[in-house]
Design an enzyme around this catalytic site. Structure first.
Site, PDB file in Angstrom:
ATOM      1  N   TYR A 165       0.835  -1.209   0.000  1.00  9.50           N
ATOM      2  CA  TYR A 165       0.000   0.000   0.000  1.00  9.50           C
ATOM      3  C   TYR A 165       0.872   1.264   0.000  1.00  9.50           C
ATOM      4  O   TYR A 165       0.636   2.214  -0.744  1.00  9.50           O
ATOM      5  CB  TYR A 165      -0.883  -0.067   1.241  1.00  9.50           C
ATOM      6  CG  TYR A 165      -1.879   1.039   1.428  1.00  9.50           C
ATOM      7  CD1 TYR A 165      -3.051   1.078   0.673  1.00  9.50           C
ATOM      8  CD2 TYR A 165      -1.673   2.026   2.385  1.00  9.50           C
ATOM      9  CE1 TYR A 165      -3.979   2.084   0.876  1.00  9.50           C
ATOM     10  CE2 TYR A 165      -2.595   3.030   2.603  1.00  9.50           C
ATOM     11  CZ  TYR A 165      -3.750   3.054   1.843  1.00  9.50           C
ATOM     12  OH  TYR A 165      -4.674   4.049   2.050  1.00  9.50           O
ATOM     13  N   LYS A 169       0.905   4.041  -2.859  1.00 12.14           N
ATOM     14  CA  LYS A 169       0.474   5.394  -2.525  1.00 12.14           C
ATOM     15  C   LYS A 169       1.573   6.418  -2.794  1.00 12.14           C
ATOM     16  O   LYS A 169       1.302   7.537  -3.221  1.00 12.14           O
ATOM     17  CB  LYS A 169       0.031   5.453  -1.059  1.00 12.14           C
ATOM     18  CG  LYS A 169      -1.309   4.754  -0.814  1.00 12.14           C
ATOM     19  CD  LYS A 169      -2.362   5.250  -1.772  1.00 12.14           C
ATOM     20  CE  LYS A 169      -3.773   5.063  -1.267  1.00 12.14           C
ATOM     21  NZ  LYS A 169      -4.775   5.496  -2.276  1.00 12.14           N
TER      22      LYS A 169
HETATM   23  P1  NAI Z   1     -13.399   2.558   1.705  1.00 15.28           P
HETATM   24  O1  NAI Z   1     -13.003   1.134   1.743  1.00 15.28           O
HETATM   25  O2  NAI Z   1     -14.450   3.050   2.630  1.00 15.28           O
HETATM   26  O3  NAI Z   1     -13.829   2.964   0.230  1.00 15.28           O
HETATM   27  C1  NAI Z   1     -13.119   2.553  -0.898  1.00 15.28           C
HETATM   28  C2  NAI Z   1     -14.110   2.224  -1.992  1.00 15.28           C
HETATM   29  O4  NAI Z   1     -13.362   1.846  -3.167  1.00 15.28           O
HETATM   30  C3  NAI Z   1     -15.027   1.066  -1.654  1.00 15.28           C
HETATM   31  O5  NAI Z   1     -16.380   1.471  -1.774  1.00 15.28           O
HETATM   32  C4  NAI Z   1     -14.660  -0.017  -2.665  1.00 15.28           C
HETATM   33  O6  NAI Z   1     -15.763  -0.801  -3.099  1.00 15.28           O
HETATM   34  C5  NAI Z   1     -14.083   0.813  -3.799  1.00 15.28           C
HETATM   35  N1  NAI Z   1     -13.181   0.016  -4.632  1.00 15.28           N
HETATM   36  C6  NAI Z   1     -12.224  -0.835  -4.225  1.00 15.28           C
HETATM   37  N2  NAI Z   1     -11.605  -1.382  -5.271  1.00 15.28           N
HETATM   38  C7  NAI Z   1     -12.172  -0.842  -6.385  1.00 15.28           C
HETATM   39  C8  NAI Z   1     -11.939  -1.006  -7.774  1.00 15.28           C
HETATM   40  N3  NAI Z   1     -10.990  -1.838  -8.236  1.00 15.28           N
HETATM   41  N4  NAI Z   1     -12.690  -0.306  -8.644  1.00 15.28           N
HETATM   42  C9  NAI Z   1     -13.665   0.543  -8.187  1.00 15.28           C
HETATM   43  N5  NAI Z   1     -13.914   0.728  -6.878  1.00 15.28           N
HETATM   44  C10 NAI Z   1     -13.182   0.045  -5.985  1.00 15.28           C
HETATM   45  O7  NAI Z   1     -12.047   3.375   1.915  1.00 15.28           O
HETATM   46  P2  NAI Z   1     -11.761   4.916   2.270  1.00 15.28           P
HETATM   47  O8  NAI Z   1     -11.155   4.948   3.600  1.00 15.28           O
HETATM   48  O9  NAI Z   1     -12.910   5.775   1.953  1.00 15.28           O
HETATM   49  O10 NAI Z   1     -10.562   5.205   1.246  1.00 15.28           O
HETATM   50  C11 NAI Z   1     -10.680   6.004   0.093  1.00 15.28           C
HETATM   51  C12 NAI Z   1      -9.292   6.292  -0.430  1.00 15.28           C
HETATM   52  O11 NAI Z   1      -8.549   7.030   0.531  1.00 15.28           O
HETATM   53  C13 NAI Z   1      -8.481   5.027  -0.716  1.00 15.28           C
HETATM   54  O12 NAI Z   1      -7.674   5.254  -1.862  1.00 15.28           O
HETATM   55  C14 NAI Z   1      -7.614   4.911   0.505  1.00 15.28           C
HETATM   56  O13 NAI Z   1      -6.446   4.173   0.254  1.00 15.28           O
HETATM   57  C15 NAI Z   1      -7.328   6.362   0.797  1.00 15.28           C
HETATM   58  N6  NAI Z   1      -6.917   6.613   2.150  1.00 15.28           N
HETATM   59  C16 NAI Z   1      -7.775   6.453   3.193  1.00 15.28           C
HETATM   60  C17 NAI Z   1      -7.345   6.720   4.480  1.00 15.28           C
HETATM   61  C18 NAI Z   1      -8.239   6.640   5.637  1.00 15.28           C
HETATM   62  O14 NAI Z   1      -7.792   7.061   6.715  1.00 15.28           O
HETATM   63  N7  NAI Z   1      -9.460   6.162   5.506  1.00 15.28           N
HETATM   64  C19 NAI Z   1      -5.949   7.109   4.750  1.00 15.28           C
HETATM   65  C20 NAI Z   1      -5.169   7.295   3.589  1.00 15.28           C
HETATM   66  C21 NAI Z   1      -5.640   7.051   2.347  1.00 15.28           C
END
Ligand code: NAI
Length: 309
Positions: A165, A169
């Protein structure tokens, strides 16, 4: 002046949940027509469901906004091409792309299967590249575009158990740096968000009081600024709990070694000087570094080199 997106078309990937849902809803509230993309995957990227994206579309349309769902897997070029084609057929343009979709497959590097490393790179890096690549010619033709890539403090600073990851990132920064340069003449601005939010990705990692502070709503205003008309470009914006900060990469002035000092021992002896941050500088493209070193080398050898500033 109020930041509005009337007449603008936005794609938000992974917008069926968490941060992406919040970005999509707020863009729509401010007038954007929004493609809510989501594969409906589990946290590790397995499985599939159309209902997550559709629920967000319903939420937006119930509130009077415009949205359509698309279940493309961001790392599948054919599915992404279909999403982009449908977006154009329906709304004629693509102004904003928020690359947000993501998964986790945490393990220490020693225990990690390469297939899990590959999958995470595939979704975050290749997924971002695939959707951006599909939107890029449209933004170039429009001579305007706003793109956000989603990084993480894990990539910028490291986090135990997240080599896959973190690597994927950190790659967002490299992609942004180049796209910023290549997009500038067509007013395509590219920025990177490094969020920290309470979502299913983090809910088991933080105390409940912190989770409440770190709601996605405290981050999304930063994203809307990064895709607005007057957006900056090439910014890494950290965001969480209403706190915003910019991460930068600086290079120290360093030291130039010649003759007998140009040895491993010489590097060791000069390492305090090499790493001294005093006078450190933010370089704006790769050749600046090459020119700096060549100039320093020429100066140290008493040669004349008229290259760069
Ligand atoms: P989440 O798991 O709540 O949402 C991610 C969404 O992406 C999910 O709805 C999932 O179905 C969708 N997804 C996964 N693989 C996919 C694909 N191949 N094609 C289309 N959709 C897909 O996660 P969250 O926390 O909202 O994360 C959003 C972004 O922010 C991610 O890139 C994550 O790595 C990044 N991030 C989040 C952090 C946090 O503290 N929550 C910290 C740093 C980065």
């Amino acid at each position: 002046m109020a930041i509005r997106f009337d007449g603008r078309v936005a794609i938000v990937t992974g917008a069926g949940a968490g941060l992406g849902r919040c970005h999509a809803v707020e863009l729509a509230k401010r007038g954007a027509k929004v493609v809510v993309n989501d594969l409906g995957a589990a946290l590790d990227g397995s499985g599939r469901s159309d209902s997550a994206a559709q629920q967000v579309v319903d939420q937006i349309t119930d509130a009077g906004g415009q949205a359509m769902a698309h279940g493309a897997d961001v790392s599948d070029a054919e599915q992404v091409a279909d999403m982009v084609a449908r977006t154009r057929d329906r709304w004629g343009r693509i102004d904003i792309l928020v690359n947000n979709a993501g998964i986790l497959r945490d393990k220490t590097f020693a225990k990690m299967e390469l297939s899990d490393f590959r999958k995470v790179v595939e979704v975050h890096l290749m997924g971002t590249a695939t959707v951006t690549h599909a939107c890029w010619p449209i933004m170039r033709d429009q001579r305007s575009g706003r793109i956000v890539l989603t990084a993480s403090s894990s990539g910028l600073y490291g986090n135990f158990g997240q080599s896959n990851y973190g690597a994927a990132k950190a790659a967002m920064v490299g992609l942004m740096n180049v796209l910023h340069l290549e997009g500038a003449r067509d007013d395509i601005r590219v920025n990177t968000l490094a969020p920290t939010a309470a979502t299913r990705m983090t809910r088991d990692l933080m105390p409940p009081e912190a989770l409440d502070l770190l709601r996605p709503e405290t981050i999304t205003p930063g994203v809307l600024y990064l895709v607005s008309e007057d957006a900056p470009s090439r910014v890494i914006l950290g965001a969480g709990a209403g706190s915003f900060a910019v991460t930068k990469i600086y290079e120290t002035p360093g030291a130039t070694l010649t003759g007998d000092a140009l040895t491993p021992e010489g590097v060791a002896a000069a390492f305090d000087r090499i790493s001294n941050p005093e006078g450190q500088q933010e370089l704006t493209q790769a050749f600046q570094q090459t020119q700096k070193y060549a100039r320093n080398g020429a100066e140290a050898l008493g040669l004349k080199l008229d290259w760069g500033t």
